[in-house]
Design an enzyme around this catalytic site. Structure first.
Site, PDB file in Angstrom:
ATOM      1  N   ASP A 148    -131.835 -38.787  27.922  1.00  0.00           N
ATOM      2  CA  ASP A 148    -131.690 -38.425  29.026  1.00  0.00           C
ATOM      3  C   ASP A 148    -132.996 -38.309  29.519  1.00  0.00           C
ATOM      4  O   ASP A 148    -133.913 -37.999  29.600  1.00  0.00           O
ATOM      5  CB  ASP A 148    -131.028 -36.959  29.071  1.00  0.00           C
ATOM      6  N   ASP A 153    -123.644 -37.902  35.402  1.00  0.00           N
ATOM      7  CA  ASP A 153    -122.102 -38.630  34.622  1.00  0.00           C
ATOM      8  C   ASP A 153    -120.290 -39.184  34.996  1.00  0.00           C
ATOM      9  O   ASP A 153    -119.879 -38.807  35.962  1.00  0.00           O
ATOM     10  CB  ASP A 153    -121.689 -37.306  34.270  1.00  0.00           C
TER      11      ASP A 153
HETATM   12  C1  GLA Z   1    -126.625 -35.217  31.265  1.00  0.00           C
HETATM   13  C2  GLA Z   1    -126.338 -36.862  30.880  1.00  0.00           C
HETATM   14  C3  GLA Z   1    -124.769 -36.353  30.158  1.00  0.00           C
HETATM   15  C4  GLA Z   1    -125.032 -35.474  28.866  1.00  0.00           C
HETATM   16  C5  GLA Z   1    -125.518 -34.175  29.407  1.00  0.00           C
HETATM   17  C6  GLA Z   1    -125.291 -33.659  28.407  1.00  0.00           C
HETATM   18  O1  GLA Z   1    -125.513 -34.734  32.080  1.00  0.00           O
HETATM   19  O2  GLA Z   1    -126.519 -37.328  31.577  1.00  0.00           O
HETATM   20  O3  GLA Z   1    -123.905 -37.706  29.872  1.00  0.00           O
HETATM   21  O4  GLA Z   1    -126.375 -36.167  27.893  1.00  0.00           O
HETATM   22  O5  GLA Z   1    -126.651 -34.185  30.117  1.00  0.00           O
HETATM   23  O6  GLA Z   1    -126.183 -31.785  28.475  1.00  0.00           O
END
Ligand code: GLA
Length: 392
Positions: free
Chosen positions: A155, A211
């Site tokens: 990430d 996301d």
């Molecule tokens: C980010 C990523 C998500 C997930 C969250 C976890 O937002 O884009 O896909 O992995 O972190 O905290």
């Protein structure tokens, strides 16, 4: 005689050079010749994860038929790690939620013919504020390898504003050094055009967007961001428009069908994000539709793309390796009136023949067309086909 000696000296030299030129190992092992398929804990469970959930999910991969349909990776997202590193400075699993550790889980998952994924961030902390891997790449990669991990989602939170490519390259190199084949999944949200550098630094897939959420607006907003990225996709280097929301409950079955079909057409990683221990028959049928999965897993040399949009009517196509075309006719919605959407074999780039064979990948109906493929669709509905000029 002199000629003979010449041959004797130069032939082995030539063979050696040829081996060197053609037999070079690829820059990264070929771990993702087709888009990875699996499951990820984040969308449904967030931080409410533990080893029981992961084991039960692995069991469900098998009992539901997901494994046999091609889903392999059981991926644990954020929140598997303890709040602090251990005395040696290593990442350690949360002692309450993962008391038996990650190695025990990977053994469990491997015994079922599945693979295990974990998560970290190219930052000082994960997005949930837990220890992450920036400047700990070698030690953390060694731990992942020691634990038998097969996939790392990496990430972008808490990255100290340091440039992205070197942060991701450092982990890719560290993973490579362990000697264990680990799929490196870059989750940089599309912030710094990862499609331009993610493969080169060692990523097998890269998130192209922020996301996804479980609603039509989010899904189609992400879909729109894929337009133009098709040229960056290739084997072991896939655009990742984020995981699947199919089965998470806030979209209709028709909407989930459109979401799944479009992700497959885009050669996206098919990472289920629902609770696969308790799927309805309809959701199972969507996630395990073999024909749709086959579109995703087929690499005809080009990711699918948007052919045209006409208001709320859209036509998406993907060249298949056998010369046929996968086609999605999509009513984006906006009004309750059904719309009639059509595409011609010429637009699909198919050869000129008198008739074309069509298979509907959701209804399984087959038919022959001569001039156009047409469907009447109500809002948020889609139809997905394979159209072929061959009569076989
Ligand atoms: C980010 C990523 C998500 C997930 C969250 C976890 O937002 O884009 O896909 O992995 O972190 O905290």
């Amino acid at each position: 005689m002199n000629k003979m000696i010449g041959y004797l000296i130069f032939l082995p030299l030539f063979i050696l050079l040829a081996c060197f030129a053609f037999g070079q190992p690829p820059a990264k092992p070929q771990l993702a010749d087709t888009p990875p398929m699996g499951w990820n804990s984040w969308k449904k469970f967030g931080c409410k994860i533990d080893e029981i959930l992961i084991r039960e999910t692995a069991d469900a991969f098998v009992s539901s038929g997901m494994r046999d349909a091609g889903y392999v990776y059981v991926n644990i997202d954020d929140c598997w790690m303890a709040k602090e590193r251990d005395a040696q400075g290593d990442l350690q699993p949360d002692p309450v939620r993962f008391p038996n550790g990650i190695k025990a889980l990977s053994d469990y998952v491997h015994a079922k013919g599945l693979k295990l994924g974990v998560y970290s961030s190219a930052g000082t902390k994960t997005c949930e504020g837990l220890p992450a891997s920036l400047d700990h790449e070698d030690a953390d990669a060694r731990k992942f390898a020691e634990w038998g991990v097969d996939y790392l989602k990496y990430d972008n939170c808490n990255n100290l504003n340091r440039p992205a490519p070197p942060r991701y390259r450092a982990m890719a190199e560290a993973l490579k050094k362990t000697g264990r084949p680990i799929v490196f999944s870059i989750c940089e949200w599309g912030s710094n055009k990862p499609w331009e550098w993610a493969s080169e630094v060692g990523g097998y897939l890269w998130r192209t967007t922020g996301d996804i959420s479980d609603n039509w607006q989010s899904m189609t907003r992400l879909l729109d961001k894929q337009v133009g990225l098709e040229k960056y996709s290739k084997q072991n280097a896939w655009n990742d428009p984020d995981m699947l929301e199919v089965g998470n409950g806030s979209m209709t079955d028709a909407e989930y069908r459109a979401h799944f079909g479009l992700w497959a057409l885009l050669n996206a990683p098919l990472i289920a994000g629902n609770d696969i221990r308790s799927m309805t028959p309809v959701i199972k049928d969507i996630l395990m539709n073999r024909d749709v999965i086959a579109v995703d897993q087929d690499w005809g040399g080009k990711q699918g793309f948007k052919l045209r949009a006409d208001g709320r009517s859209e036509v998406w196509i993907k060249p298949m390796s056998d010369g046929s075309r996968a086609v999605i006719l999509l009513n984006r919605g906006g009004s309750d009136e059904p719309v009639s959407i059509a595409v011609t074999p010429q637009e699909l780039g198919l050869p000129n023949v008198s008739k074309y064979r069509v298979k509907n990948l959701w209804t399984k109906e087959t038919k022959t067309i001569t001039k156009e493929l047409r469907a009447v669709l109500t809002a948020h509905n889609s139809a997905m086909y394979i159209v072929s000029s061959s009569q076989k």
